[in-house]
Write a protein that holds these residues in place. Structure first.
Motif, short mmCIF file in Angstrom:
data_model
loop_
_atom_site.label_atom_id
_atom_site.label_comp_id
_atom_site.label_asym_id
_atom_site.label_seq_id
_atom_site.Cartn_x
_atom_site.Cartn_y
_atom_site.Cartn_z
N VAL A 145 0.85 -1.20 0.00
CA VAL A 145 0.00 0.00 0.00
C VAL A 145 0.88 1.24 0.00
N LYS A 146 1.89 1.25 0.85
CA LYS A 146 2.79 2.41 0.92
C LYS A 146 3.48 2.64 -0.43
N ARG A 147 3.92 1.56 -1.06
CA ARG A 147 4.58 1.69 -2.35
C ARG A 147 3.63 2.22 -3.41
N TYR A 148 2.40 1.67 -3.47
CA TYR A 148 1.43 2.12 -4.46
C TYR A 148 1.07 3.59 -4.24
N VAL A 149 0.86 3.98 -2.99
CA VAL A 149 0.52 5.36 -2.69
C VAL A 149 1.69 6.28 -3.05
N SER A 150 2.90 5.88 -2.70
CA SER A 150 4.07 6.69 -3.02
C SER A 150 4.24 6.85 -4.53
N ASP A 151 4.12 5.76 -5.26
CA ASP A 151 4.22 5.82 -6.73
C ASP A 151 3.12 6.70 -7.31
N ALA A 152 1.90 6.53 -6.80
CA ALA A 152 0.76 7.31 -7.31
C ALA A 152 0.95 8.80 -7.03
N MET A 153 1.40 9.12 -5.83
CA MET A 153 1.59 10.54 -5.48
C MET A 153 2.68 11.16 -6.35
N ALA A 154 3.73 10.41 -6.65
CA ALA A 154 4.79 10.92 -7.52
C ALA A 154 4.23 11.18 -8.92
N LYS A 155 3.42 10.26 -9.41
CA LYS A 155 2.81 10.44 -10.74
C LYS A 155 1.86 11.64 -10.75
N LEU A 156 1.07 11.78 -9.69
CA LEU A 156 0.14 12.92 -9.62
C LEU A 156 0.89 14.24 -9.56
N ARG A 157 1.97 14.30 -8.75
CA ARG A 157 2.78 15.51 -8.68
C ARG A 157 3.37 15.85 -10.05
N GLU A 158 3.84 14.83 -10.76
CA GLU A 158 4.41 15.03 -12.09
C GLU A 158 3.35 15.56 -13.06
N GLN A 159 2.15 14.99 -12.99
CA GLN A 159 1.06 15.44 -13.86
C GLN A 159 0.72 16.90 -13.58
N ILE A 160 0.64 17.26 -12.32
CA ILE A 160 0.30 18.64 -11.95
C ILE A 160 1.40 19.59 -12.40
#
Length: 169
Positions: A145-160
């Motif tokens: 869960v921590k890995r998926y959330v971390s990866d997702a947040m990095a992708k979202l930050r990159e998109q923004i």
């Protein structure tokens, strides 16, 4: 006289149906599919006569069934995309939704995440679940869960960041 489970499902849909649909919509990104997910989850949960629980417990069962069905559908879709000879972009039709632009932007960003990443982000931040609760809900390890959330947040930050850079031009 209605069976106890019938009363529970009736109350659940009346009291929490809209919240369950919003939850499913955040996972799948489509209002129609969200309604289908909720319907499938309700049928699965109450298809077998489940007596002995109240609305709160029933809602937990239905939410888990929604998440599981979303992940199952996503896996099937991914498998199909790998073998499909031609990739046709998904055509979006405006549903006339009253969501604000910011909500629509975030929904579009969530769609770009993998199904597991999206499920983890929705459970952690929309449902305000702990890492352990999210792990239990999805049947995966807390570290995952921590890995998926971390990866997702990095992708979202990159998109923004990309959107901000394009908007500044």
């Amino acid at each position: 006289m209605a069976a106890h489970w019938e009363t529970v499902v009736t109350r659940l849909v009346a009291e929490r149906g809209a919240a369950l649909t919003r939850y499913a919509a955040l996972l799948c990104g489509d209002d129609e599919e969200a309604r289908d997910l909720v319907q499938d989850a309700l049928a699965a949960t109450f298809g077998r006569l489940r007596n002995g629980f109240e609305v709160e417990q029933a809602e937990a069962y239905v939410r888990r069934a929604i998440a599981n069905r979303f992940l199952d559908r996503a896996r099937r879709r991914q498998r199909w995309q790998r073998i499909r000879p031609l990739v046709v972009p998904h055509e979006r039709i405006d549903s006339g939704s009253t969501l604000t632009g910011a909500h629509l932007d975030m929904a579009a960003r969530l769609e770009r995440l993998s199904p597991r990443e999206r499920a983890c982000v929705v459970l952690r931040y929309y449902e305000d679940r702990s890492v352990d609760e999210t792990a239990k809900e999805l049947g995966i390890a807390a570290g995952s869960v921590k890995r998926y959330v971390s990866d997702a947040m990095a992708k979202l930050r990159e998109q923004i960041a990309t959107e901000d850079a394009e908007g500044a031009r």
